[in-house]
Enzyme design. Sequence first.
Site, short mmCIF file in Angstrom:
data_model
loop_
_atom_site.label_atom_id
_atom_site.label_comp_id
_atom_site.label_asym_id
_atom_site.label_seq_id
_atom_site.Cartn_x
_atom_site.Cartn_y
_atom_site.Cartn_z
CD GLU A 88 -1.63 4.68 3.36
OE1 GLU A 88 -2.71 5.28 3.50
OE2 GLU A 88 -1.51 3.66 2.64
CB CYS B 122 -6.29 0.02 5.03
SG CYS B 122 -4.64 -0.74 5.03
CB CYS C 169 -1.71 1.67 6.09
SG CYS C 169 -1.39 0.90 4.49
CG HIS D 117 -1.97 -1.04 1.22
ND1 HIS D 117 -3.08 -0.96 2.02
CD2 HIS D 117 -2.10 -2.19 0.51
CE1 HIS D 117 -3.86 -2.01 1.80
NE2 HIS D 117 -3.28 -2.78 0.89
#
Length: 157
Positions: free
Chosen positions: A56, A84, A87, A54
């Site tokens: 991040e 999310c 993250c 992801h």
Amino acid sequence: MEEREKFMLEAVKLAQNGMDSGEGGPFGAIIVKNGEIVGRGNNKVTSTNDPTAHAEMVAIRDACKNLNSFQLEDCEIYTSCEPCPMCLAAIYWSRPKAVYYACTKEDAAMIGFDDDYIYHQIYKPIEKRDLKLFKIDSKESLEVFRNWDNKEDKIRY
């Protein structure tokens, strides 16, 4: 334009560029320390076959490498969308001083990125989760924990 808005636009540009280049979903993130970008990331889940890639996570890895540190004290994270659960956990572990986000998790759900299922699973007792977790007793694993506890030169994090 305010500095925070400039940094957020940079994260949003990473999201657009990553999506346009086929690297992954529409998410971007940057990490800033003392007014300088020290880490960048865009979603690369589908291009790397890595479900943890992801924006991040990619930005945290980049910043930690660039800062030669496993923590992001005195850093700020700018991300194009509310993090999310995965993250968010990584962000807590990396210990930045603040996170700024643009789109909400509800905005993400409207385009097919719905983390609500994960949030609900986390709050359930282990035995009621859809993913079955099984405890296997291991004296050896507890011994490793004891060894860590007694280790004189350990680096705490």
